[in-house]
Design a protein around this motif. Sequence first.
Motif, PDB file in Angstrom:
ATOM      1  N   ALA A 254       7.883  -2.118  -5.318  1.00 37.66           N
ATOM      2  CA  ALA A 254       7.510  -3.332  -4.604  1.00 37.66           C
ATOM      3  C   ALA A 254       6.688  -2.927  -3.381  1.00 37.66           C
ATOM      4  N   PHE A 255       5.885  -3.865  -2.906  1.00 42.75           N
ATOM      5  CA  PHE A 255       5.051  -3.621  -1.736  1.00 42.75           C
ATOM      6  C   PHE A 255       4.888  -4.935  -0.998  1.00 42.75           C
ATOM      7  N   ASN A 256       4.092  -4.961   0.050  1.00 44.00           N
ATOM      8  CA  ASN A 256       3.895  -6.188   0.817  1.00 44.00           C
ATOM      9  C   ASN A 256       2.435  -6.330   1.225  1.00 44.00           C
ATOM     10  N   VAL A 257       2.119  -7.398   1.922  1.00 39.86           N
ATOM     11  CA  VAL A 257       0.740  -7.660   2.352  1.00 39.86           C
ATOM     12  C   VAL A 257       0.251  -6.550   3.281  1.00 39.86           C
ATOM     13  N   ALA A 258       1.108  -6.064   4.166  1.00 41.10           N
ATOM     14  CA  ALA A 258       0.711  -4.985   5.082  1.00 41.10           C
ATOM     15  C   ALA A 258       0.314  -3.737   4.312  1.00 41.10           C
TER      16      ALA A 258
END
Length: 169
Positions: free
Chosen positions: A140-144
């Motif tokens: 998983a990852f994020n916008v940042a």
Amino acid sequence: MGQDRAAVSGRLVWIVAAAIFLIDQLSKFFVVHWLGLSQRLAIDVFPPYLNFRMAWNYGINFGLLSGDAPATRWILISVAVGIVLFVLVWMRRDPPGRWGLISAGMLIGGAVGNVVDRLLYGAVADFLNMSCCGIDNPFAFNVADIAIFAGALGLALFPGSGAKGKKAP
């Protein structure tokens, strides 16, 4: 004239950094808290292409250097702040073109977004999970994270001119 260009350059970097930071933090708040992903742990949005999967990242990408130790947290915060300062000095000394400035803002905004997570939660809130074509992505990852990657790539592709102090013929 040079100071005007530097001021405009600085403004562009900060505008992009602020926009990325706000998008990152608002998306995390919306998904993790408002949709309750921190309790639900998984929300299928458009499977298998886009899903929300809660992952608290105590390390760097793909869980490297992960550990719940306070020392690791503060080392990673220090590294992120150091990178932001390095990019700011680089942009001031050798301002690149528009795309390089946008890239710098993306990297800075993403790095600050993840630093805020580490300060608030002790870890970075990752929630975006994408899979395709029979490949089940466990990460998983994020916008940042997206902004940091795109910003670093942009800075590699659109660096400064290297011509500071040289006179045009």
